[in-house]
Design a protein around this motif. Structure first.
Motif, short mmCIF file in Angstrom:
data_model
loop_
_atom_site.label_atom_id
_atom_site.label_comp_id
_atom_site.label_asym_id
_atom_site.label_seq_id
_atom_site.Cartn_x
_atom_site.Cartn_y
_atom_site.Cartn_z
N GLY A 50 24.20 -10.78 86.27
CA GLY A 50 24.25 -9.36 85.47
C GLY A 50 25.05 -8.29 86.10
N PRO A 51 25.63 -7.73 84.60
CA PRO A 51 26.85 -6.74 85.03
C PRO A 51 26.24 -5.54 85.70
CG PRO A 51 26.22 -6.44 82.66
CD PRO A 51 25.33 -7.39 83.67
N TYR A 52 25.08 -4.74 85.59
CA TYR A 52 25.10 -3.64 86.43
C TYR A 52 24.91 -2.96 86.97
CZ TYR A 52 22.44 -2.87 81.03
OH TYR A 52 22.15 -2.90 80.30
N HIS A 53 24.68 -4.41 88.33
CA HIS A 53 25.15 -3.61 89.70
C HIS A 53 25.90 -4.59 90.53
CE1 HIS A 53 21.34 -1.83 89.92
NE2 HIS A 53 20.48 -2.48 89.00
N LYS A 54 26.72 -5.06 89.61
CA LYS A 54 27.91 -5.63 90.63
C LYS A 54 28.74 -5.05 91.05
CE LYS A 54 28.45 -9.43 88.72
NZ LYS A 54 27.76 -10.20 89.62
N LYS A 55 28.66 -3.77 91.03
CA LYS A 55 29.34 -2.81 91.75
C LYS A 55 28.95 -1.95 93.14
CE LYS A 55 33.70 -2.33 89.90
NZ LYS A 55 34.93 -3.04 89.94
N ASN A 56 27.46 -3.00 92.93
CA ASN A 56 26.90 -2.53 94.64
C ASN A 56 27.44 -2.55 95.39
OD1 ASN A 56 25.02 -1.93 96.37
ND2 ASN A 56 23.38 -2.36 94.85
N ILE A 84 34.21 -22.56 81.75
CA ILE A 84 34.31 -20.90 81.61
C ILE A 84 34.96 -21.08 79.43
CG2 ILE A 84 36.14 -19.50 81.59
CD1 ILE A 84 34.51 -18.70 83.73
N THR A 85 35.28 -22.12 78.74
CA THR A 85 35.98 -22.38 78.31
C THR A 85 34.38 -22.66 77.14
OG1 THR A 85 37.61 -23.88 78.54
CG2 THR A 85 36.85 -23.81 76.49
N GLU A 86 33.38 -22.66 77.91
CA GLU A 86 32.09 -22.90 76.82
C GLU A 86 30.88 -21.36 76.78
OE1 GLU A 86 30.91 -25.61 75.27
OE2 GLU A 86 32.89 -26.19 75.26
N ILE A 87 31.93 -21.04 78.12
CA ILE A 87 30.99 -19.12 78.56
C ILE A 87 31.72 -18.26 77.30
CG2 ILE A 87 30.60 -17.60 79.84
CD1 ILE A 87 28.54 -20.11 80.45
N LYS A 91 32.93 -18.54 75.16
CA LYS A 91 31.72 -19.18 73.93
C LYS A 91 30.57 -18.48 72.98
CE LYS A 91 33.47 -23.95 72.60
NZ LYS A 91 33.14 -25.28 72.70
N LEU A 92 29.69 -17.76 74.78
CA LEU A 92 28.72 -17.00 74.32
C LEU A 92 29.06 -15.67 74.90
CD1 LEU A 92 26.60 -20.15 76.49
CD2 LEU A 92 27.19 -19.88 73.81
N LYS A 93 30.52 -15.03 75.65
CA LYS A 93 30.37 -14.08 75.56
C LYS A 93 30.20 -13.32 74.74
CE LYS A 93 34.34 -11.40 77.27
NZ LYS A 93 36.08 -11.37 77.87
N GLY A 94 31.02 -12.63 73.73
CA GLY A 94 30.47 -11.87 72.57
C GLY A 94 29.28 -11.57 72.03
N ILE A 95 28.32 -12.82 72.11
CA ILE A 95 26.84 -12.43 72.13
C ILE A 95 26.25 -11.36 73.16
CG2 ILE A 95 26.22 -14.12 72.09
CD1 ILE A 95 24.18 -12.39 69.30
N ALA A 96 26.53 -12.08 73.98
CA ALA A 96 25.93 -12.11 75.25
C ALA A 96 26.48 -10.30 75.64
CB ALA A 96 26.40 -12.94 76.73
N LEU A 97 27.35 -9.92 75.75
CA LEU A 97 28.04 -8.38 75.62
C LEU A 97 26.39 -7.73 74.34
CD1 LEU A 97 31.41 -8.21 76.49
CD2 LEU A 97 29.80 -7.91 77.49
N SER A 108 33.04 -13.12 80.99
CA SER A 108 32.87 -14.74 81.85
C SER A 108 32.79 -15.30 83.20
CB SER A 108 33.66 -15.47 80.73
OG SER A 108 33.74 -15.37 79.85
N GLU A 109 33.33 -14.33 83.75
CA GLU A 109 33.18 -15.08 85.10
C GLU A 109 31.71 -14.78 85.32
OE1 GLU A 109 35.28 -13.88 89.86
OE2 GLU A 109 36.55 -13.65 87.28
N ILE A 110 31.39 -13.22 86.02
CA ILE A 110 30.13 -13.40 86.33
C ILE A 110 28.48 -13.52 85.24
CG2 ILE A 110 28.59 -10.93 85.98
CD1 ILE A 110 30.59 -9.01 85.59
N LEU A 111 29.35 -14.20 83.80
CA LEU A 111 28.32 -15.17 83.40
C LEU A 111 27.63 -16.49 83.72
CD1 LEU A 111 28.59 -14.42 79.47
CD2 LEU A 111 26.97 -13.54 81.04
N LEU A 112 29.50 -17.45 84.80
CA LEU A 112 29.15 -18.77 84.85
C LEU A 112 28.78 -18.59 86.46
CD1 LEU A 112 30.40 -21.58 84.37
CD2 LEU A 112 32.47 -20.47 86.06
#
Length: 376
Positions: A85-91, A121-124, A126-132, A150-154
């Protein structure tokens, strides 16, 4: 504590501008970094409008651990090996695992003929908005993380799905495990159950569905089988029971939490109920905090202690962590193994309970409070 503000009389102030006209004072105030009531109202109105951009709390399921919980042991809420996920991506300390994510992504793509990154990526997307919207304080993340969400989710989602499949013995034939050492496996399992290290569960279910084999069991069961071995004293029967509508599951940590309830679940074990039995039936919830005795005091009063169940979880032992009973002057408590991961798991389950308003009863929080009073 009272605070005072020194106000300089207007006659003693230096002129803002030479021969400033009355109707120009507001503009002059802005130039000097000061704001009139009118401009202050405008600023606050703009901030109120910005609230519409923020996530509605009802969608948030993945929180940052608040300062009050974090300060006693920050490391318990921080990934040691892998960022999900995004929280620790910069560690930067977690960067070495990115190559493993790519290896698991390649294995994921190879499960279905013709499947490629572009389609995924195309399928993900579609989920990006609600996932954020599932993440707290997402508006303060770096723009590049949001752009690459989307890349992070995939990448992270494929890692989680394939790692769980691998732990469940579902790796492709004639292929070795990608992560094979017990040390790395245990660290990954630990990191996957951190509150700040979660993915929306619907992303995982989507990815499994995209490459699911005909006879493959649901991901909920795979998750439970994978994490059962590292959880302290969870009854096998209750942990592996069906959890209803998969759409109600928010993330891995919640799935583990909702599967870890007392074996006698209908009685709803609760710390103040047990504590009041120990103190007096005449005292109420408001007084038990100040009167709950510790183990030494209980022993001096004649209370006896005995263990329930085995130290290690197994298929035959139905005792759970919460099966604590006080009857006829005897305290019956389950014993369980404590290792390097135990504290981290309990702290994150408690953090999930404390920061999620719809979790009742809060079994892990109650257990921690009760044990704290006993140990004193």
């Amino acid at each position: 504590m009272s605070h005072s503000i020194e106000i300089t009389p207007i006659d003693d102030q230096c002129p803002l501008l030479h021969q400033t006209k009355k109707d120009n004072i507001e503009e002059a105030g802005k130039i000097n970094g000061q704001y009139t009531n009118k401009s202050a109202n405008h600023i606050i109105d703009e901030k109120l409008k910005d609230l519409d951009k923020y996530t509605s709390k009802k969608f948030i399921a993945i929180f940052k651990v608040n300062v009050g919980l974090r300060k006693s042991n920050p490391d318990a809420y921080t990934p040691m090996l892998i960022s999900i996920g995004p929280y620790h991506k910069k560690n930067p300390q977690l960067g070495s695992m990115e190559k493993y994510k790519l290896m698991y992504l390649r294995r994921f793509l190879q499960r279905k003929r013709g499947l490629d990154v572009e389609h995924c990526i195309t399928e993900i997307e579609k989920l990006k908005g609600i996932a954020l919207k599932c993440y707290d304080d997402i508006e303060n993340l770096d723009n590049d993380i949001v752009d690459k969400f989307s890349e992070i989710l995939l990448l992270d989602g494929c890692f989680v799905v394939e790692f769980i499949r691998e732990c469940s013995g579902m790796k492709p034939n004639r292929e070795d495990k990608i992560i094979s050492t017990n040390c790395m496996i245990n660290l990954v399992l630990r990191d996957l159950l951190l509150l700040e290290n979660q993915l929306p569960f619907f992303v995982l279910t989507k990815l499994q569905y995209m490459t699911k084999e005909v006879d493959e069991v649901p991901i909920t069961k795979l998750v439970k089988e994978t994490f059962f071995s590292i959880l302290p004293k969870m009854a096998h029967a209750s942990y592996l029971e069906r959890e209803g509508d998969v759409k109600c599951i928010k993330h891995l940590l919640q799935l583990v939490h909702m599967s870890s309830h007392p074996s006698y679940y209908n009685s709803l074990w609760h710390v103040q109920d047990l504590s009041l039995k120990i103190i007096s039936k005449d005292q109420d919830y408001q007084t038990w905090h100040a009167n709950m005795p510790n183990v030494t005091e209980l022993c001096e009063a004649g209370v006896r202690f005995s263990k329930v169940g085995n130290t290690y979880s197994d298929l035959e032992d139905r005792t759970t962590l919460f099966d604590i009973k006080f009857e006829n002057g005897r305290m019956r408590m389950p014993c369980f193994e404590v290792d390097d991961v135990t504290e981290t798991l309990l702290r994150n389950l408690i953090a999930y309970e404390q920061q999620t308003c719809d979790v009742l009863p809060k079994h892990f929080s109650d257990f921690a409070v009760f044990m704290d009073y006993l140990i004193d």
